[in-house]
Scaffold this motif. Structure first.
Motif, PDB file in Angstrom:
ATOM      1  N   VAL A 116     129.290 -89.366  14.495  1.00 50.56           N
ATOM      2  CA  VAL A 116     128.741 -89.396  15.854  1.00 50.56           C
ATOM      3  C   VAL A 116     128.066 -88.067  16.175  1.00 50.56           C
ATOM      4  CG1 VAL A 116     129.398 -89.451  18.297  1.00 50.56           C
ATOM      5  CG2 VAL A 116     130.310 -91.163  16.723  1.00 50.56           C
ATOM      6  N   ASN A 117     128.716 -86.958  15.838  1.00 48.15           N
ATOM      7  CA  ASN A 117     128.124 -85.643  16.103  1.00 48.15           C
ATOM      8  C   ASN A 117     126.846 -85.427  15.299  1.00 48.15           C
ATOM      9  OD1 ASN A 117     130.003 -84.867  18.014  1.00 48.15           O
ATOM     10  ND2 ASN A 117     131.363 -83.939  16.496  1.00 48.15           N
ATOM     11  N   THR A 118     126.808 -85.884  14.070  1.00 46.70           N
ATOM     12  CA  THR A 118     125.602 -85.769  13.253  1.00 46.70           C
ATOM     13  C   THR A 118     124.464 -86.577  13.881  1.00 46.70           C
ATOM     14  OG1 THR A 118     126.952 -85.485  11.269  1.00 46.70           O
ATOM     15  CG2 THR A 118     124.665 -86.129  10.933  1.00 46.70           C
ATOM     16  N   ALA A 119     124.769 -87.784  14.335  1.00 51.12           N
ATOM     17  CA  ALA A 119     123.744 -88.619  14.971  1.00 51.12           C
ATOM     18  C   ALA A 119     123.236 -87.962  16.250  1.00 51.12           C
ATOM     19  CB  ALA A 119     124.305 -90.001  15.265  1.00 51.12           C
ATOM     20  N   ARG A 120     124.125 -87.392  17.041  1.00 47.02           N
ATOM     21  CA  ARG A 120     123.713 -86.712  18.275  1.00 47.02           C
ATOM     22  C   ARG A 120     122.828 -85.517  17.973  1.00 47.02           C
ATOM     23  NH1 ARG A 120     129.430 -86.721  21.597  1.00 47.02           N
ATOM     24  NH2 ARG A 120     129.320 -88.895  22.260  1.00 47.02           N
ATOM     25  N   LEU A 121     123.203 -84.739  16.965  1.00 52.19           N
ATOM     26  CA  LEU A 121     122.406 -83.575  16.590  1.00 52.19           C
ATOM     27  C   LEU A 121     121.026 -83.996  16.097  1.00 52.19           C
ATOM     28  CD1 LEU A 121     122.387 -80.517  16.297  1.00 52.19           C
ATOM     29  CD2 LEU A 121     123.293 -80.806  13.983  1.00 52.19           C
ATOM     30  N   TYR A 122     120.979 -85.037  15.310  1.00 56.15           N
ATOM     31  CA  TYR A 122     119.697 -85.542  14.801  1.00 56.15           C
ATOM     32  C   TYR A 122     118.818 -86.012  15.967  1.00 56.15           C
ATOM     33  CZ  TYR A 122     116.275 -88.365  12.336  1.00 56.15           C
ATOM     34  OH  TYR A 122     115.103 -88.879  11.860  1.00 56.15           O
ATOM     35  N   ASN A 123     119.399 -86.779  16.880  1.00 55.69           N
ATOM     36  CA  ASN A 123     118.641 -87.269  18.038  1.00 55.69           C
ATOM     37  C   ASN A 123     118.160 -86.116  18.918  1.00 55.69           C
ATOM     38  OD1 ASN A 123     118.942 -89.914  17.217  1.00 55.69           O
ATOM     39  ND2 ASN A 123     120.741 -90.260  18.498  1.00 55.69           N
ATOM     40  N   TRP A 124     119.011 -85.101  19.090  1.00 60.06           N
ATOM     41  CA  TRP A 124     118.609 -83.927  19.856  1.00 60.06           C
ATOM     42  C   TRP A 124     117.423 -83.235  19.202  1.00 60.06           C
ATOM     43  CZ3 TRP A 124     118.673 -78.805  18.257  1.00 60.06           C
ATOM     44  CH2 TRP A 124     118.380 -77.856  19.250  1.00 60.06           C
ATOM     45  N   ASP A 125     117.466 -83.097  17.853  1.00 57.00           N
ATOM     46  CA  ASP A 125     116.372 -82.443  17.131  1.00 57.00           C
ATOM     47  C   ASP A 125     115.085 -83.255  17.233  1.00 57.00           C
ATOM     48  OD1 ASP A 125     115.344 -80.334  15.467  1.00 57.00           O
ATOM     49  OD2 ASP A 125     115.390 -81.766  13.786  1.00 57.00           O
ATOM     50  N   VAL A 126     115.174 -84.569  17.156  1.00 55.23           N
ATOM     51  CA  VAL A 126     113.986 -85.424  17.297  1.00 55.23           C
ATOM     52  C   VAL A 126     113.375 -85.234  18.682  1.00 55.23           C
ATOM     53  CG1 VAL A 126     113.226 -87.838  17.487  1.00 55.23           C
ATOM     54  CG2 VAL A 126     114.687 -87.127  15.579  1.00 55.23           C
ATOM     55  N   GLU A 127     114.225 -85.206  19.686  1.00 58.31           N
ATOM     56  CA  GLU A 127     113.739 -85.019  21.070  1.00 58.31           C
ATOM     57  C   GLU A 127     113.114 -83.636  21.240  1.00 58.31           C
ATOM     58  OE1 GLU A 127     112.725 -86.396  24.638  1.00 58.31           O
ATOM     59  OE2 GLU A 127     113.810 -87.587  23.159  1.00 58.31           O
ATOM     60  N   ARG A 128     113.729 -82.622  20.657  1.00 64.04           N
ATOM     61  CA  ARG A 128     113.192 -81.263  20.743  1.00 64.04           C
ATOM     62  C   ARG A 128     111.820 -81.167  20.090  1.00 64.04           C
ATOM     63  NH1 ARG A 128     112.834 -77.089  17.371  1.00 64.04           N
ATOM     64  NH2 ARG A 128     114.030 -78.144  15.780  1.00 64.04           N
ATOM     65  N   ARG A 129     111.668 -81.767  18.912  1.00 64.08           N
ATOM     66  CA  ARG A 129     110.359 -81.752  18.222  1.00 64.08           C
ATOM     67  C   ARG A 129     109.312 -82.488  19.035  1.00 64.08           C
ATOM     68  NH1 ARG A 129     111.889 -82.973  11.932  1.00 64.08           N
ATOM     69  NH2 ARG A 129     113.257 -81.179  11.653  1.00 64.08           N
ATOM     70  N   LYS A 130     109.719 -83.590  19.640  1.00 59.06           N
ATOM     71  CA  LYS A 130     108.797 -84.366  20.470  1.00 59.06           C
ATOM     72  C   LYS A 130     108.299 -83.504  21.634  1.00 59.06           C
ATOM     73  CE  LYS A 130     110.091 -88.659  21.057  1.00 59.06           C
ATOM     74  NZ  LYS A 130     110.762 -89.836  21.657  1.00 59.06           N
ATOM     75  N   GLN A 131     109.215 -82.773  22.261  1.00 57.41           N
ATOM     76  CA  GLN A 131     108.839 -81.913  23.382  1.00 57.41           C
ATOM     77  C   GLN A 131     107.938 -80.758  22.918  1.00 57.41           C
ATOM     78  OE1 GLN A 131     112.549 -80.761  25.152  1.00 57.41           O
ATOM     79  NE2 GLN A 131     112.824 -82.739  26.205  1.00 57.41           N
ATOM     80  N   GLU A 132     108.208 -80.209  21.744  1.00 53.66           N
ATOM     81  CA  GLU A 132     107.367 -79.122  21.194  1.00 53.66           C
ATOM     82  C   GLU A 132     105.945 -79.634  20.944  1.00 53.66           C
ATOM     83  OE1 GLU A 132     109.006 -77.363  17.686  1.00 53.66           O
ATOM     84  OE2 GLU A 132     110.576 -76.324  18.775  1.00 53.66           O
ATOM     85  N   ARG A 133     105.838 -80.841  20.345  1.00 53.89           N
ATOM     86  CA  ARG A 133     104.509 -81.423  20.085  1.00 53.89           C
ATOM     87  C   ARG A 133     103.766 -81.684  21.390  1.00 53.89           C
ATOM     88  NH1 ARG A 133     106.536 -85.850  16.917  1.00 53.89           N
ATOM     89  NH2 ARG A 133     107.832 -84.723  15.480  1.00 53.89           N
ATOM     90  N   ALA A 134     104.499 -82.167  22.378  1.00 48.37           N
ATOM     91  CA  ALA A 134     103.856 -82.446  23.662  1.00 48.37           C
ATOM     92  C   ALA A 134     103.402 -81.133  24.320  1.00 48.37           C
ATOM     93  CB  ALA A 134     104.824 -83.178  24.586  1.00 48.37           C
ATOM     94  N   ALA A 135     104.210 -80.063  24.170  1.00 47.80           N
ATOM     95  CA  ALA A 135     103.850 -78.769  24.759  1.00 47.80           C
ATOM     96  C   ALA A 135     102.647 -78.179  24.030  1.00 47.80           C
ATOM     97  CB  ALA A 135     105.022 -77.829  24.696  1.00 47.80           C
ATOM     98  N   THR A 136     102.556 -78.299  22.712  1.00 48.69           N
ATOM     99  CA  THR A 136     101.403 -77.770  21.960  1.00 48.69           C
ATOM    100  C   THR A 136     100.169 -78.627  22.205  1.00 48.69           C
ATOM    101  OG1 THR A 136     102.840 -78.436  20.076  1.00 48.69           O
ATOM    102  CG2 THR A 136     101.696 -76.366  19.908  1.00 48.69           C
ATOM    103  N   ALA A 137     100.342 -79.895  22.365  1.00 44.73           N
ATOM    104  CA  ALA A 137      99.183 -80.783  22.605  1.00 44.73           C
ATOM    105  C   ALA A 137      98.599 -80.526  23.978  1.00 44.73           C
ATOM    106  CB  ALA A 137      99.603 -82.236  22.461  1.00 44.73           C
ATOM    107  N   SER A 138      99.398 -80.220  24.952  1.00 44.78           N
ATOM    108  CA  SER A 138      98.881 -80.001  26.309  1.00 44.78           C
ATOM    109  C   SER A 138      98.333 -78.564  26.463  1.00 44.78           C
ATOM    110  CB  SER A 138      99.946 -80.277  27.360  1.00 44.78           C
ATOM    111  OG  SER A 138     101.072 -79.458  27.141  1.00 44.78           O
TER     112      SER A 138
END
Length: 139
Positions: A116-138
């Motif tokens: 469960v903790n591994t899945a949460r960490l993975y999901n957190w990292d996916v969300e973080r990368r998504k936010q980074e891409r959105a911040a660089t794209a804007s």
């Protein structure tokens, strides 16, 4: 670690019925001695997994049994001592099986927590990368 505990439990689940069978045989010998049976006790015994043989046991002359102790060691025990030894081993094996079951349950809970903790960490990292891409794209 889980595999090791499962193998240990399987070994114990094999030993416990063997010890119970040995105790039953000794109890039958003692019962036949108490009955004062004049005839020998006729029995089948296991030579191998699929091979059995027939034997006649002179119950009156039987004062001891031979027990395999492991590592190719066999010792002769008087009937009462054999019962005491086998009863003690049976109890130890049952206690050990209970401890192994507890250990397996503990491992199962911890494995689930880690997954469960591994899945949460993975999901957190996916969300973080998504936010980074959105911040660089804007920008």
């Amino acid at each position: 670690m889980e595999l090791s505990k499962r193998q240990q439990l399987a070994d114990l689940n094999t030993k416990i019925p063997d010890i119970e069978k040995n105790l039953a045989v000794i109890a039958e010998l003692k019962a036949a001695q108490a009955e004062d049976a004049p005839e020998p006790l006729e029995t089948n015994y296991e030579l191998n997994d699929t091979l059995y043989s027939r034997a006649e046991i002179d119950v009156k002359a039987t004062k001891s049994v031979y027990l395999w102790l492991g590592a190719d060691v066999m010792l002769e025990y008087p009937l009462d001592e054999a019962v005491a030894l086998l009863t003690e081993r049976l109890q130890k094996n049952r206690d050990q099986a209970a401890m192994v079951r507890e250990d397996l349950e503990f491992l199962k809970e911890n494995i689930t927590t880690m997954e469960v903790n591994t899945a949460r960490l993975y999901n957190w990292d996916v969300e973080r990368r998504k936010q980074e891409r959105a911040a660089t794209a804007s920008s």
